[in-house]
Design a protein around this motif. Structure first.
Motif, PDB file in Angstrom:
ATOM      1  N   MET A   7      31.605 -27.477  -8.467  1.00 36.80           N
ATOM      2  CA  MET A   7      31.156 -26.446  -7.739  1.00 36.80           C
ATOM      3  C   MET A   7      30.781 -26.774  -6.265  1.00 36.80           C
ATOM      4  O   MET A   7      30.687 -27.952  -5.987  1.00 36.80           O
ATOM      5  N   HIS A   8      30.545 -25.743  -5.559  1.00 33.61           N
ATOM      6  CA  HIS A   8      30.301 -25.920  -3.998  1.00 33.61           C
ATOM      7  C   HIS A   8      29.270 -25.081  -3.608  1.00 33.61           C
ATOM      8  O   HIS A   8      29.186 -23.952  -2.892  1.00 33.61           O
ATOM      9  N   LEU A   9      28.028 -25.532  -4.080  1.00 36.28           N
ATOM     10  CA  LEU A   9      26.769 -24.760  -3.568  1.00 36.28           C
ATOM     11  C   LEU A   9      26.444 -25.376  -2.138  1.00 36.28           C
ATOM     12  O   LEU A   9      25.641 -24.547  -1.332  1.00 36.28           O
ATOM     13  N   ASN A  10      27.528 -25.962  -1.561  1.00 36.01           N
ATOM     14  CA  ASN A  10      27.319 -26.681  -0.231  1.00 36.01           C
ATOM     15  C   ASN A  10      28.250 -25.663   0.770  1.00 36.01           C
ATOM     16  O   ASN A  10      28.160 -25.866   1.865  1.00 36.01           O
ATOM     17  N   ALA A  11      28.815 -24.694   0.059  1.00 40.49           N
ATOM     18  CA  ALA A  11      29.516 -23.704   0.948  1.00 40.49           C
ATOM     19  C   ALA A  11      28.798 -22.871   1.718  1.00 40.49           C
ATOM     20  O   ALA A  11      27.670 -22.280   1.280  1.00 40.49           O
ATOM     21  N   TRP A  12      29.324 -22.135   2.814  1.00 44.88           N
ATOM     22  CA  TRP A  12      28.602 -21.054   3.477  1.00 44.88           C
ATOM     23  C   TRP A  12      28.283 -20.096   2.841  1.00 44.88           C
ATOM     24  O   TRP A  12      27.156 -19.291   3.145  1.00 44.88           O
ATOM     25  N   GLN A  13      28.921 -19.856   1.719  1.00 48.68           N
ATOM     26  CA  GLN A  13      28.775 -18.566   0.971  1.00 48.68           C
ATOM     27  C   GLN A  13      27.391 -18.511   0.275  1.00 48.68           C
ATOM     28  O   GLN A  13      26.756 -17.281  -0.182  1.00 48.68           O
ATOM     29  N   PHE A  14      26.870 -19.667   0.242  1.00 46.21           N
ATOM     30  CA  PHE A  14      25.479 -19.996  -0.497  1.00 46.21           C
ATOM     31  C   PHE A  14      24.414 -20.234   0.403  1.00 46.21           C
ATOM     32  O   PHE A  14      23.230 -20.636   0.172  1.00 46.21           O
ATOM     33  N   LYS A  15      24.423 -19.919   1.658  1.00 43.46           N
ATOM     34  CA  LYS A  15      23.475 -20.414   2.691  1.00 43.46           C
ATOM     35  C   LYS A  15      22.211 -19.593   2.558  1.00 43.46           C
ATOM     36  O   LYS A  15      21.206 -19.926   2.845  1.00 43.46           O
ATOM     37  N   GLU A  16      22.276 -18.356   2.306  1.00 44.03           N
ATOM     38  CA  GLU A  16      21.362 -17.369   2.004  1.00 44.03           C
ATOM     39  C   GLU A  16      20.445 -17.506   0.801  1.00 44.03           C
ATOM     40  O   GLU A  16      19.436 -17.217   0.872  1.00 44.03           O
ATOM     41  N   ASP A  17      21.170 -17.906  -0.380  1.00 44.70           N
ATOM     42  CA  ASP A  17      20.651 -17.644  -1.450  1.00 44.70           C
ATOM     43  C   ASP A  17      20.835 -19.169  -2.741  1.00 44.70           C
ATOM     44  O   ASP A  17      20.797 -18.889  -3.754  1.00 44.70           O
ATOM     45  N   ARG A  18      20.928 -20.426  -1.924  1.00 42.97           N
ATOM     46  CA  ARG A  18      21.137 -21.416  -2.601  1.00 42.97           C
ATOM     47  C   ARG A  18      20.275 -21.642  -3.809  1.00 42.97           C
ATOM     48  O   ARG A  18      20.627 -21.946  -5.117  1.00 42.97           O
TER      49      ARG A  18
END
Length: 258
Positions: A7-18
């Motif tokens: 998975m890519h929790l390091n992606a910008w899509q998770f910046k606000e709610d990682r």
């Protein structure tokens, strides 16, 4: 107990709610995760996330789409980072013939260099394959990647190539597409792969499983992948969860790291 192996929790899509996404994964029974870094921005963040969370690990490598940007400096950097105790694999690496940013010959050379590094370090590799199956299998054979093995990440090819991958010491990992109504190939694979060589993943934030297709994916949804595979194999979610987690712990040698 589930293991999201990619998975890519390091992606910008998770910046606000990682952190919230991580908590939702724990709540869904996802005990282990591997966050994959593949370029200058995502690799340091993958390690940072792994450092901050006990049961999250990292993989570091160079994505084939960006192969043209990789120099010996990046290869040395990846080698240095591989010594980190939370780094459990090299990748994702491989070939991607869908996008044309990096020429095929450049992709192949970068792929070979990373396989050789993995052999030097004795670490498993994570393979990214898009429209390049036969070339990938050929390179893995020529470079004797069997000696380290690894994962065919988000496998979405026909059953006919599965045995070649298994023979080279690779696990088959299935993600969201196994739940898609119009995707017969991963369903066939899910029924055919030996259970002791099967892994599950989300590839979050991409490829969200049904009924969340088209939305942002996240690690909690790996449960939907496991449920679908259990249905296809006519077995229980508990069996799929237990076996795929055991497989991942064995491949990544995590039991010795805890």
């Amino acid at each position: 107990m589930l293991f999201d192996t990619h998975m890519h929790l390091n992606a910008w899509q998770f910046k606000e709610d990682r952190e919230d996404a991580i908590q939702r994964a724990w709540d869904a029974g996802v005990k282990y995760m591997v966050v994959v870094g593949f370029d200058h921005e995502t690799i340091p963040l993958a390690i940072e996330i792994a450092e901050q969370n006990e049961h999250i690990y990292a993989a570091v490598g160079w994505h084939p789409v960006d192969a043209i940007d990789m120099t010996e400096k990046e290869l040395t950097w990846i080698e240095e980072l591989s010594e980190h105790p939370k780094v459990v694999a090299l990748g994702e690496m491989g070939l991607d013939y869908h996008w044309d940013k990096s020429p095929k010959d450049v992709q192949k050379e970068v792929f070979r260099k990373q396989i050789r590094l993995a052999k030097k370090l004795d670490m498993p590799i994570i393979i990214h394959n898009r429209e390049a199956t036969e070339d990938i299998i050929q390179i893995l054979k020529e470079e004797d990647a069997q000696s380290v093995g690894g994962i065919m990440h988000c496998y979405n090819d026909s059953v006919q190539y599965v045995q070649a991958c298994l023979d080279m010491n690779f696990y088959i990992s299935l993600g969201g597409p196994v739940t898609f109504k119009n995707a017969p190939l991963p369903k066939e694979v899910a029924k055919e792969v030996p259970l002791d060589r099967l892994l599950i993943e989300t590839d979050a934030p991409y490829l969200a499983p049904h009924p969340n297709r088209g939305k942002r994916n996240e690690p909690a949804y790996v449960r939907l992948v496991a449920e679908k595979i259990a249905e296809l194999r006519e077995t229980s979610l508990e069996e799929i969860a237990q076996q795929t987690t055991e497989n991942a712990l064995r491949l990544f040698r995590i039991s010795s790291k805890e």
